[in-house]
Design a protein around this motif. Structure first.
Motif, PDB file in Angstrom:
ATOM      1  N   VAL A   6      42.969  26.247  48.599  1.00 36.19           N
ATOM      2  CA  VAL A   6      44.343  26.688  48.746  1.00 36.19           C
ATOM      3  C   VAL A   6      44.316  28.084  49.320  1.00 36.19           C
ATOM      4  O   VAL A   6      43.606  28.953  48.840  1.00 36.19           O
ATOM      5  CB  VAL A   6      45.071  26.694  47.390  1.00 36.19           C
ATOM      6  CG1 VAL A   6      46.510  27.123  47.569  1.00 36.19           C
ATOM      7  CG2 VAL A   6      45.017  25.301  46.772  1.00 36.19           C
ATOM      8  N   GLY A   7      45.056  28.308  50.390  1.00 36.78           N
ATOM      9  CA  GLY A   7      44.979  29.590  51.059  1.00 36.78           C
ATOM     10  C   GLY A   7      46.319  30.238  51.256  1.00 36.78           C
ATOM     11  O   GLY A   7      47.338  29.816  50.727  1.00 36.78           O
ATOM     12  N   VAL A 147      46.068  37.396  45.716  1.00 44.07           N
ATOM     13  CA  VAL A 147      46.985  36.638  44.854  1.00 44.07           C
ATOM     14  C   VAL A 147      47.646  35.489  45.625  1.00 44.07           C
ATOM     15  O   VAL A 147      48.280  34.629  45.015  1.00 44.07           O
ATOM     16  CB  VAL A 147      48.065  37.549  44.239  1.00 44.07           C
ATOM     17  CG1 VAL A 147      47.447  38.568  43.304  1.00 44.07           C
ATOM     18  CG2 VAL A 147      48.891  38.246  45.325  1.00 44.07           C
ATOM     19  N   TYR A 148      47.507  35.476  46.945  1.00 43.18           N
ATOM     20  CA  TYR A 148      48.069  34.394  47.756  1.00 43.18           C
ATOM     21  C   TYR A 148      47.008  33.405  48.221  1.00 43.18           C
ATOM     22  O   TYR A 148      47.257  32.591  49.115  1.00 43.18           O
ATOM     23  CB  TYR A 148      48.855  34.975  48.937  1.00 43.18           C
ATOM     24  CG  TYR A 148      50.071  35.724  48.456  1.00 43.18           C
ATOM     25  CD1 TYR A 148      51.166  35.047  47.947  1.00 43.18           C
ATOM     26  CD2 TYR A 148      50.085  37.119  48.433  1.00 43.18           C
ATOM     27  CE1 TYR A 148      52.264  35.733  47.459  1.00 43.18           C
ATOM     28  CE2 TYR A 148      51.177  37.813  47.949  1.00 43.18           C
ATOM     29  CZ  TYR A 148      52.267  37.111  47.465  1.00 43.18           C
ATOM     30  OH  TYR A 148      53.351  37.790  46.966  1.00 43.18           O
ATOM     31  N   TRP A 185      40.673  29.676  38.909  1.00 40.74           N
ATOM     32  CA  TRP A 185      41.934  30.180  39.426  1.00 40.74           C
ATOM     33  C   TRP A 185      43.040  29.173  39.104  1.00 40.74           C
ATOM     34  O   TRP A 185      42.778  28.001  38.861  1.00 40.74           O
ATOM     35  CB  TRP A 185      41.861  30.416  40.940  1.00 40.74           C
ATOM     36  CG  TRP A 185      41.389  29.243  41.750  1.00 40.74           C
ATOM     37  CD1 TRP A 185      40.107  28.957  42.109  1.00 40.74           C
ATOM     38  CD2 TRP A 185      42.204  28.179  42.290  1.00 40.74           C
ATOM     39  NE1 TRP A 185      40.057  27.795  42.848  1.00 40.74           N
ATOM     40  CE2 TRP A 185      41.328  27.301  42.981  1.00 40.74           C
ATOM     41  CE3 TRP A 185      43.564  27.898  42.268  1.00 40.74           C
ATOM     42  CZ2 TRP A 185      41.777  26.158  43.631  1.00 40.74           C
ATOM     43  CZ3 TRP A 185      44.021  26.761  42.915  1.00 40.74           C
ATOM     44  CH2 TRP A 185      43.128  25.910  43.595  1.00 40.74           C
ATOM     45  N   ARG A 186      44.284  29.653  39.087  1.00 41.27           N
ATOM     46  CA  ARG A 186      45.419  28.764  38.839  1.00 41.27           C
ATOM     47  C   ARG A 186      46.656  29.301  39.542  1.00 41.27           C
ATOM     48  O   ARG A 186      46.786  30.504  39.784  1.00 41.27           O
ATOM     49  CB  ARG A 186      45.687  28.607  37.346  1.00 41.27           C
ATOM     50  CG  ARG A 186      46.263  29.842  36.657  1.00 41.27           C
ATOM     51  CD  ARG A 186      46.413  29.611  35.167  1.00 41.27           C
ATOM     52  NE  ARG A 186      47.069  30.722  34.486  1.00 41.27           N
ATOM     53  CZ  ARG A 186      48.277  30.656  33.916  1.00 41.27           C
ATOM     54  NH1 ARG A 186      48.961  29.517  33.970  1.00 41.27           N
ATOM     55  NH2 ARG A 186      48.805  31.698  33.311  1.00 41.27           N
ATOM     56  N   LEU A 187      47.548  28.384  39.869  1.00 47.75           N
ATOM     57  CA  LEU A 187      48.814  28.736  40.497  1.00 47.75           C
ATOM     58  C   LEU A 187      49.816  29.101  39.414  1.00 47.75           C
ATOM     59  O   LEU A 187      50.007  28.363  38.450  1.00 47.75           O
ATOM     60  CB  LEU A 187      49.338  27.560  41.320  1.00 47.75           C
ATOM     61  CG  LEU A 187      50.667  27.758  42.056  1.00 47.75           C
ATOM     62  CD1 LEU A 187      50.547  28.863  43.098  1.00 47.75           C
ATOM     63  CD2 LEU A 187      51.111  26.453  42.706  1.00 47.75           C
ATOM     64  N   LEU A 188      50.476  30.245  39.579  1.00 48.13           N
ATOM     65  CA  LEU A 188      51.446  30.737  38.608  1.00 48.13           C
ATOM     66  C   LEU A 188      52.872  30.335  39.015  1.00 48.13           C
ATOM     67  O   LEU A 188      53.133  30.011  40.172  1.00 48.13           O
ATOM     68  CB  LEU A 188      51.357  32.255  38.517  1.00 48.13           C
ATOM     69  CG  LEU A 188      49.991  32.837  38.141  1.00 48.13           C
ATOM     70  CD1 LEU A 188      49.995  34.353  38.295  1.00 48.13           C
ATOM     71  CD2 LEU A 188      49.626  32.443  36.716  1.00 48.13           C
ATOM     72  N   PHE A 193      48.621  33.364  42.753  1.00 49.81           N
ATOM     73  CA  PHE A 193      47.476  32.809  42.046  1.00 49.81           C
ATOM     74  C   PHE A 193      46.859  33.864  41.138  1.00 49.81           C
ATOM     75  O   PHE A 193      46.884  35.062  41.460  1.00 49.81           O
ATOM     76  CB  PHE A 193      46.408  32.320  43.034  1.00 49.81           C
ATOM     77  CG  PHE A 193      46.818  31.111  43.825  1.00 49.81           C
ATOM     78  CD1 PHE A 193      46.556  29.826  43.364  1.00 49.81           C
ATOM     79  CD2 PHE A 193      47.479  31.253  45.036  1.00 49.81           C
ATOM     80  CE1 PHE A 193      46.939  28.711  44.092  1.00 49.81           C
ATOM     81  CE2 PHE A 193      47.867  30.146  45.777  1.00 49.81           C
ATOM     82  CZ  PHE A 193      47.598  28.875  45.298  1.00 49.81           C
ATOM     83  N   ALA A 194      46.301  33.407  40.029  1.00 47.43           N
ATOM     84  CA  ALA A 194      45.520  34.267  39.138  1.00 47.43           C
ATOM     85  C   ALA A 194      44.094  33.749  39.113  1.00 47.43           C
ATOM     86  O   ALA A 194      43.849  32.542  39.198  1.00 47.43           O
ATOM     87  CB  ALA A 194      46.114  34.273  37.731  1.00 47.43           C
TER      88      ALA A 194
END
Length: 252
Positions: A6-7, A147-148, A185-188, A193-194
């Motif tokens: 994921v970018g 973060v993206y 990592w995970r999508l917030l 992303f964190a």
């Protein structure tokens, strides 16, 4: 792009991006600290090399240039800003070494803050013309940019290819624990992303970086709640000369 890679192109539409045209009052309300904290990390690197400014630097994901003034004072040669948003780059282009991009000073030095501003994808960008034939960037800073990105490997590997041997890399991420992000990592809900510290250090090591300094920090406050973040300072130990298409870094 599909998961797990994921970018930056999966930024959610309508979300405020780092460095975008935000009223100063709004930035104050958010207690937005990332450009200054990234600048403090560069200050620390500069103290370790007195009398030797960085020969060149990349402000990766520069936005409107909020981190630029913190970098400029430590760079003797080209300071290059790269971002996907041409609108943000137009704002950064209006900044001088005395005014704009978060600087409110006298009009003594009206030279542009950046020597070159480019609309490029950070995962695939080549070495800019200003540095071609040279060793690569002496410093790369990515303030509130990772973060993206979900998976960081491709981005970190390209940073390594763009860098001179031993060049430091400074960047911030939002922070997750291993329990929260099994993949690292995970999508917030914010659309950002964190990442866990362990994941970042592992991917950085695979790209040829070693950890120099690490700090937990608060990049911003949202709805009264401090956002968990961390700041990494890395040093490049090894970089891969071959790149996609069989070119070497010197040919980029």
């Amino acid at each position: 792009r599909a998961h797990p890679r994921v970018g930056v192109h999966l930024r959610r539409p309508g979300k405020q991006q780092p460095g975008s045209p935000t009223p100063i009052g709004k930035l104050t309300e958010l207690e937005y600290t990332v450009p200054a904290m990234a600048g403090a990390a560069v200050d620390a690197l500069a103290r370790g090399r007195p009398g030797r400014p960085f020969a060149s630097a990349l402000d990766a994901g520069c936005g409107t240039g909020l981190a630029g003034p913190h970098l400029r004072r430590h760079v003797s040669g080209p300071l290059v800003g790269v971002d996907l948003s041409t609108k943000m780059l137009r704002i950064a282009a209006a900044c001088t070494r005395s005014d704009g991009c978060g600087v409110q000073g006298s009009a003594r030095d009206q030279r542009p803050l950046y020597d070159e501003l480019l609309a490029l994808d950070l995962e695939t960008m080549p070495l800019p013309h200003l540095l071609r034939g040279g060793a690569g960037f002496d410093l790369i800073v990515a303030a509130d940019v990772l973060v993206y990105f979900g998976e960081l490997g491709p981005l970190l590997r390209n940073f390594a290819r763009l860098s001179a041997a031993g060049a430091p890399l400074v960047f911030s991420c939002e922070r997750a624990t291993a329990d929260e992000a099994a993949a690292g990592w995970r999508l917030l809900p914010s659309g950002r992303f964190a990442h866990t510290k362990e994941y970042v250090v592992r991917e950085a090591a695979a790209a040829g970086y070693r950890l120099i300094a690490y700090e937990e920090m608060t990049p911003r406050v949202e709805k009264g709640v401090p956002v968990r973040g961390h700041l990494f300072t890395l040093g490049l130990v090894v970089w891969e000369a071959p790149v996609q298409g069989g070119a070497t870094k010197e040919e980029l």
